[in-house]
Write a protein that holds these residues in place. Structure first.
Motif, PDB file in Angstrom:
ATOM      1  N   LEU A 297      -4.651   9.916  -2.781  1.00  0.00           N
ATOM      2  CA  LEU A 297      -4.432  10.646  -2.002  1.00  0.00           C
ATOM      3  C   LEU A 297      -3.331   9.788  -0.744  1.00  0.00           C
ATOM      4  O   LEU A 297      -2.983  10.451   0.012  1.00  0.00           O
ATOM      5  N   GLU A 298      -3.635   8.623  -0.720  1.00  0.00           N
ATOM      6  CA  GLU A 298      -3.425   7.516   0.371  1.00  0.00           C
ATOM      7  C   GLU A 298      -1.431   7.772   0.963  1.00  0.00           C
ATOM      8  O   GLU A 298      -0.654   7.698   1.020  1.00  0.00           O
TER       9      GLU A 298
ATOM     10  N   LEU B  23     -12.380   6.607  -9.097  1.00  0.00           N
ATOM     11  CA  LEU B  23     -12.377   6.690  -7.222  1.00  0.00           C
ATOM     12  C   LEU B  23     -11.323   5.637  -6.675  1.00  0.00           C
ATOM     13  O   LEU B  23      -9.887   6.778  -5.692  1.00  0.00           O
ATOM     14  N   ARG B  24     -11.182   4.917  -6.860  1.00  0.00           N
ATOM     15  CA  ARG B  24      -9.724   3.915  -6.006  1.00  0.00           C
ATOM     16  C   ARG B  24      -8.422   4.595  -6.690  1.00  0.00           C
ATOM     17  O   ARG B  24      -7.778   4.306  -5.774  1.00  0.00           O
TER      18      ARG B  24
ATOM     19  N   ARG C 148      -7.759   7.061  -7.371  1.00  0.00           N
ATOM     20  CA  ARG C 148      -7.344   8.574  -6.323  1.00  0.00           C
ATOM     21  C   ARG C 148      -7.261   8.569  -5.620  1.00  0.00           C
ATOM     22  O   ARG C 148      -6.467   9.394  -4.758  1.00  0.00           O
ATOM     23  N   ALA C 149      -8.244   7.620  -4.667  1.00  0.00           N
ATOM     24  CA  ALA C 149      -7.429   7.200  -3.269  1.00  0.00           C
ATOM     25  C   ALA C 149      -6.455   6.698  -2.914  1.00  0.00           C
ATOM     26  O   ALA C 149      -5.874   6.919  -2.047  1.00  0.00           O
ATOM     27  N   SER C 150      -5.940   5.666  -3.933  1.00  0.00           N
ATOM     28  CA  SER C 150      -4.603   5.597  -3.763  1.00  0.00           C
ATOM     29  C   SER C 150      -2.878   6.431  -3.366  1.00  0.00           C
ATOM     30  O   SER C 150      -2.858   6.563  -2.895  1.00  0.00           O
TER      31      SER C 150
ATOM     32  N   THR D  76     -16.235   3.885 -10.614  1.00  0.00           N
ATOM     33  CA  THR D  76     -15.406   3.394  -9.805  1.00  0.00           C
ATOM     34  C   THR D  76     -13.273   2.837  -9.659  1.00  0.00           C
ATOM     35  O   THR D  76     -13.032   3.284  -8.722  1.00  0.00           O
TER      36      THR D  76
ATOM     37  N   GLU E 140       0.789  -1.327  -0.152  1.00  0.00           N
ATOM     38  CA  GLU E 140      -0.223  -0.198   0.298  1.00  0.00           C
ATOM     39  C   GLU E 140       0.862   1.517  -0.034  1.00  0.00           C
ATOM     40  O   GLU E 140       0.365   1.655  -0.954  1.00  0.00           O
TER      41      GLU E 140
END
Length: 991
Positions: free
Chosen positions: A347-348, A340-341, A343-345, A337, A231
């Motif tokens: 952002l993390e 967004l995933r 983008r979430a990665s 989707t 991650e």
């Protein structure tokens, strides 16, 4: 091919065959060649690389040639050939690496020869190698339509097959890069490797996303097991993180059949006479055949179909369009989707990076605090040394004063001694004179005594002689002689008395002289003793003076040496302090420059998004823009205060950096939100808002660039940014929905006004349509007149149906108000049901606006400047607006109301009129297209083939545009739904 290279220990036969293939004329064949050559470099004999180096320039030329073709396999072949050349260059520079890149940790260390410079250069080459792999990965994915199951089609598998070799290369390159970076961080400072870490982080994000997307494809699931990256990226600043690193392992199942075992049909030349094979290939590459073949020329001149068949075809077309729209919605949701995933990665990852930067800043702050404490201690030591130096100088000054006093006393003693010596000399001289005088007196006394004795003896002898001789003298003679003798005796006695007086006086003078001499001798003895004492004192004082002089000289020398040492240390400490202060200031300014540079990059990214076509589908509300603008303005004020503190105290950079980061974030957010708001705003305010956003971004970039320059950092001013934000806020205030600002007491009047305005707009539109129809009958003839009359007639019918609908809606509203208000007035009823009232206002506005827009579109169509599609869209939009008005009207209506039945009947009439407008528009469009049909009678086979290729290119372009427009339509509808929800208060109702 692989077995052949091992059999002949080279690739001469392979290249002799390849040179006869038309790689420059067939893109698919070139793609297959790149795939085979990649596998040969990985699994073939080690001499394949040596035999292939002579063809490296030919591969480069072929890559540039295919790069000019932007469609199909052109770009894919160009990037794949660049990758192969990069792979050849890498293995040429690093012969220890095998073609399949499989090495142990010991072999990896030997490849760098335990030299940090070699490891540094090797890491850079691996970054370049991995960059080419990722470019091919992304290009293949971007060339596929991910909304369809491309991995199960032959055309999709043809493009995906080489990615297996890319995945194998990427897994090894990622593993080696991580290990080399840990090794470099153990030998070099972290600042030197900042560029390596940034580049690795970017490649880590891309590789993680590509591995994730690949693992979801059905094609790869049966051929290869793709590893998943962690991650968060490895923390190279912590050496123990190497033990947490897990090498990604790609597993190829043994029972899976290789895609290369399938016959490569594309390497066989295509038979031009086999049209069916050509059609199958066309379907594999460009998708299934169209429902209505645009290249079937025989159907264009066939018999005319009746209205029923045309209606059936129209319904089938609408069903197909709805299915395609449904599929596109599903694809858009899936793509959203995935985005967004991703983008979430991202952002993390950004959060982890920010945490890392925060930790690094804290470490640097702790280090600077420690250095500051050391500097304070050194300053205290310097002050102590300065105080000791002052004490030494004071002691030296006291010694000098004591030395001066002793010197004065010594001079006084020397003067006294000289006086005593002179006085002693005078006394000695006087004693000598007195002794000489006493000697003279004694000599005179002795002479007198001798003279007296002689005289006495002489007189006695004379007397005795005279007595003996003159006994016979006469008494006279005797008396004379006696008198003479008496006189002589008296004279002698007198002389003797004088002599005795003189002797007594001489004796007295001698006694006096003796007494005086004794006194003088005593005085001389006392003076001698005093002189001796003075001499002893002078000797003691001279010795003490000499000792003091020696001590003073030694203390002066030691004080001078110590003073020089302390001054040298003080100068060194001052220079070191200045150097540290300078270094601290430079580091702080470098930190400020880095933060300003990152902030500038954020604002530049926001400015680039304003021009990005993919951002056109993003929309926003004016309220959100105002909130972002307000937050940005407050941040600018805090930034101005922090900048002022920094200018007054350069050490106060800690308060400026967070303000800069927040400033860049809020300004970027404001620019993006402003651009999104401009997409749903009217033309003129949208242009002004977009222009002001660009100006605000430019001013922010100028301010951030000024902060990066030491010469202009003091004069950097963020006032223009505040001015631009104020203007953006003013435009946002203009764009706010005015219905939300209306007082509840005015809602009743506003409903009547809007309904009246809608009726007036419909009447105006009907009048304009009649006027256009008259002009068309006067100026047009033939097919054009027929098409225009049909279209304008259907538009007139639609306007009449809408007029009937508006009247029915008014009657139903009046009935609702009368039945529900009770004793209250209609205004109070509208104010009490403000949400329902605002829905009516919004629906009536939409109806009036749709009628105006449809009339404008019809006018442009009649003039030949507009498109039929625009008119159909406008008519459908009017139908949707009337449906909204019907829904808003019947919310509070009684289900048994007669006015409600009239309204529903009028709504059906509007739908029928809308269908009539669409049908007449399509019919007119088909008549115009039939009139403008192409004439193929005079065209040759080459010309027809050329036209066919142009049509295929046009079809691909239109499909691409259709996909983008559908995506944009979906985003617009989604945003419109959100804005409508905000305007209607759906969120508040849900709460």
């Amino acid at each position: 091919c692989i077995l052949g290279t091992h059999h002949e220990k080279g690739a001469q036969t392979f290249w002799s065959v390849v040179n006869r293939l038309p790689l420059s004329g067939n893109a698919v064949l070139c793609w297959k060649f790149c795939h085979v050559f990649h596998k040969l470099l990985r699994d073939g004999h080690s001499n394949v690389l040596k035999d292939s180096l002579r063809y490296k320039n030919e591969l480069s030329d072929m890559s540039r040639m295919w790069g000019h073709l932007s469609e199909g396999y052109g770009q894919l072949c160009s990037i794949y050939l660049k990758l192969l050349r990069t792979k050849m260059e890498f293995h040429t520079k690093n012969p220890r690496f095998p073609g399949n890149l499989q090495m142990s940790d010991r072999q990896l260390d030997e490849a760098g020869e335990n030299d940090v410079n070699n490891f540094f250069q090797l890491t850079v080459e691996m970054f370049d190698y991995l960059e080419c792999e990722l470019n091919l990965f992304q290009t293949v994915f971007s060339s596929l339509d991910m909304s369809r199951s491309v991995s199960v089609t032959a055309a999709g598998q043809c493009r995906l097959a080489p990615l297996i070799q890319v995945i194998l290369d990427c897994s090894h390159l990622y593993d080696y890069t991580v290990k080399l970076l840990f090794k470099l961080h153990s030998c070099l400072p972290a600042d030197t490797l900042q560029g390596h870490r940034d580049r690795f982080l970017e490649q880590f994000r891309k590789l993680k996303d590509l591995f994730y997307r690949s693992s979801n494809l059905q094609y790869f699931k049966r051929l290869i097991q793709i590893p998943q990256l962690p991650e968060n990226p490895p923390n190279f600043l912590r050496a123990s993180a190497l033990s947490e690193h897990i090498s990604p392992v790609v597993v190829i199942p043994a029972e899976a059949s290789s895609p290369d075992s399938e016959p490569i049909t594309d390497l066989v030349e295509m038979d031009t006479a086999s049209q069916s094979l050509f059609d199958n290939k066309f379907d594999d590459i460009f998708g299934s055949s169209f429902s209505s073949d645009p290249f079937n020329f025989s159907s264009q001149n066939g018999m005319n179909k009746d209205d029923k068949d045309r209606l059936i075809e129209q319904l089938y077309g609408e069903i197909a369009a709805l299915k395609e729209e449904l599929e596109s919605f599903k694809a858009e949701s899936a793509r959203g989707t995935v985005q967004l995933r991703g983008r979430a990665s991202e952002l993390e990852a950004e959060l982890a990076e920010q945490r890392h930067l925060k930790q690094q800043a804290q470490d640097e702050s702790e280090f600077l605090r420690t250095e500051l404490e050391e500097l304070k201690k050194q300053r205290e030591d310097t002050e102590k040394a300065q105080r000791s130096l002052t004490e030494i100088e004071r002691r030296a000054q006291a010694h000098e004063q004591r030395y001066s006093k002793l010197k004065e006393k010594y001079s006084e003693l020397v003067q006294n001694h000289a006086d005593l010596l002179r006085k002693n000399a005078e006394v000695t001289k006087q004693v000598t004179v007195a002794r000489q005088a006493q000697g003279d007196v004694e000599r005179e006394k002795k002479e007198l005594e001798d003279s007296f004795q002689r005289v006495s003896e002489q007189a006695q002898r004379k007397a005795s002689r005279e007595g003996k001789g003159h006994q016979g003298w006469t008494s006279q003679e005797q008396a004379e002689v006696l008198d003479t003798l008496k006189r002589e005796l008296a004279a002698s006695k007198q002389e003797l008395q004088v002599l005795q007086g003189t002797l007594e006086s001489s004796t007295q003078v001698g006694a006096e002289q003796s007494t005086r001499i004794a006194g003088l001798e005593q005085e001389r003895d006392s003076l001698s003793r005093a002189a001796e004492r003075h001499g002893e004192e002078m000797a003691a004082l001279r010795a003490e003076l000499q000792q003091l002089q020696d001590t003073l000289s030694r203390e002066q020398e030691s004080s001078k040496r110590e003073l020089e040492t302390l001054q040298t240390q003080l100068r060194d400490k001052e220079s070191e302090e200045q150097a540290r202060q300078q270094r601290l200031a430079e580091e702080q300014f470098a930190l400020l420059q880095g933060t300003a540079r990152e902030a500038e990059r954020m604002v530049q990214d926001a400015l680039s998004r304003l021009e990005d076509p993919a951002h056109i589908g993003c929309t926003g509300s004016a309220d959100c823009l105002l909130s972002r603008t307000l937050a940005a303005s407050e941040c600018v004020e805090r930034l101005r205060e922090a900048h002022g503190k920094y200018l007054s105290n350069r050490a106060a950079v800690g308060s400026l950096l967070p303000c800069l980061a927040l400033f860049a974030h809020l300004v970027s957010d404001t620019l993006v939100q402003g651009s999104a708001t401009s997409h749903v705003a009217p033309m003129e305010p949208a242009d002004r808002l977009l222009e002001m956003c660009k100006q605000c971004g430019s001013e922010a970039v100028s301010y951030l660039r000024a902060l990066q320059d030491p010469g202009t950092a003091e004069g950097a001013d963020c006032s223009p940014v505040t001015t631009c934000l104020g203007r953006i806020s003013a435009i946002g205030e203009e764009l706010r929905p005015r219905g939300l600002d209306v007082k509840q007491e005015e809602l009743g009047d506003l409903v009547d006004k809007e309904m009246a305005a809608t009726a007036a707009a419909i009447e105006t539109a009907s009048a304009r349509i009649e006027e256009m129809l008259s002009k068309a009958r006067a100026g047009d003839t033939g097919v054009k007149l027929e098409v225009n009359e049909r279209i304008l007639g259907s538009c007139t019918g639609l306007m009449q149906a809408i007029h009937i609908l508006v009247l029915a809606s008014k009657d139903l509203q009046r009935e609702i108000v009368e039945s529900g208000r009770g004793a209250a007035s209609p205004k109070e009823f509208y104010a009490k049901n403000s949400r329902w009232t605002e829905g009516l206002i919004s629906a009536s506005k939409a109806v009036g606006w749709g009628a105006t827009v449809m009339v404008d579109a019809a006018d442009l169509v009649v003039q030949g400047k507009g498109t039929f599609e625009e008119l159909m869209v406008c008519s459908r939009e009017i139908a949707a607006s009337t449906a909204q008005l019907v829904a808003a009207s019947k919310v509070k209506a009684d289900k048994d109301s007669s006015n409600l039945c009239k309204l529903q009947q009028a709504s059906r009439g509007v739908n029928q009129a809308t269908a009539g407008v669409v049908a007449s528009t399509k019919a007119g469009k088909s008549q115009v297209e039939e009139k403008d049909s192409m004439d193929f009678s005079s065209m040759t086979l080459t010309q027809i083939k050329r036209q066919e290729m142009d049509s295929q290119v046009r079809v691909l372009e239109l499909e691409n545009q259709l996909q983008k427009e559908r995506q944009k339509l979906g985003e617009l509808r989604k945003k419109h739904y959100e804005l409508a929800g905000v305007a209607e208060g759906w969120e508040e109702d849900g709460e």
